[in-house]
Scaffold this motif. Structure first.
Motif, short mmCIF file in Angstrom:
data_model
loop_
_atom_site.label_atom_id
_atom_site.label_comp_id
_atom_site.label_asym_id
_atom_site.label_seq_id
_atom_site.Cartn_x
_atom_site.Cartn_y
_atom_site.Cartn_z
N ARG A 1 0.92 -1.20 -0.03
CA ARG A 1 -0.08 0.13 -0.08
C ARG A 1 1.01 1.06 0.09
O ARG A 1 1.89 1.28 0.67
CB ARG A 1 -0.94 -0.20 1.30
N ASN A 2 0.50 2.11 -0.88
CA ASN A 2 1.26 3.11 -0.95
C ASN A 2 2.65 3.30 -1.76
O ASN A 2 3.43 4.36 -1.77
CB ASN A 2 1.32 4.31 0.15
N ILE B 1 -2.75 2.01 -4.19
CA ILE B 1 -3.83 2.41 -3.21
C ILE B 1 -4.02 1.19 -2.30
O ILE B 1 -4.01 1.54 -1.18
CB ILE B 1 -4.87 2.76 -3.89
N THR C 1 1.06 4.82 -8.17
CA THR C 1 1.15 4.09 -6.75
C THR C 1 0.09 3.39 -6.49
O THR C 1 -1.04 3.52 -6.93
CB THR C 1 1.28 5.59 -5.80
#
Length: 192
Positions: free
Chosen positions: A34-35, A98, A96
């Motif tokens: 994530r991220n 999510i 990126t």
């Protein structure tokens, strides 16, 4: 090799099993947290990317720090920075994750060779480009002429499965409206 991707090709193309294996064999699997960035502005986009699972966003950041989301890429979609990839020049956008995501990557020289060696893959690529062009044209028209409410309604029609997976700030950044406006629209809809 990559059974989910091979099933995707089998459903959406008329590729023969050996052609599917050929395309799949050139893919590099990658897992994103994530991220985690897959592409940062300033880097050259060197891969075609297929999202097996998860959700990515393609976005730019203005000098004052505002994020403008160009694209969401959920599972079973392709993504890249087209201009950076085609011209092999630094990207102006970021891509990126999510959510935690699994993607398949093809290096540009490998994918370019596959487009020549596997005509059905080239046909799929052309269909995806055409579909993307039509979608983007409609999005631009809605963005330029639609009210905030119309933009949100269009988002709901286009991405009904993403509403519960995205923070409101990202939906607002995609629609080009403020978080306050989006909250007001959603509240008004709940009152109906």
């Amino acid at each position: 090799m990559h059974p989910e991707f091979e099933a995707y090709l089998q459903q959406r193309t008329s590729l023969k099993p050996d052609e599917i294996k050929q395309v799949s064999s050139k893919a590099i699997a990658r897992t994103l947290k994530r991220n985690e960035d897959m592409l940062q502005a300033g880097d050259v986009c060197r891969h075609k990317t297929f999202v097996q699972s998860g959700l990515l966003r393609t976005f730019g950041v203005t000098a004052d720090g505002n994020e403008h989301i160009l694209l969401f890429s959920p599972e079973e979609t392709w993504t890249l920075d087209v201009e950076s990839y085609d011209k092999q020049k630094p990207s102006k956008v970021n891509i990126t994750a999510i959510e935690p995501s699994r993607v398949l990557l093809w290096h540009k020289p490998d994918f370019d060779a596959l487009l020549i060696q596997v005509p059905g893959l080239k046909q799929l690529a052309e269909q995806l480009i055409s579909s993307s062009t039509h979608f983007n044209r409609q999005r631009i028209l809605t963005t330029l002429s639609g009210s905030a409410e119309e933009k949100y309604e269009d988002f709901l029609l286009s991405f009904p499965d993403l509403l519960n997976r995205l923070p409101l700030r990202m939906i607002a950044a995609y629609l080009g409206i403020s978080l306050k406006t989006l909250t007001r629209i959603r509240h008004a809809q709940l009152q109906r």
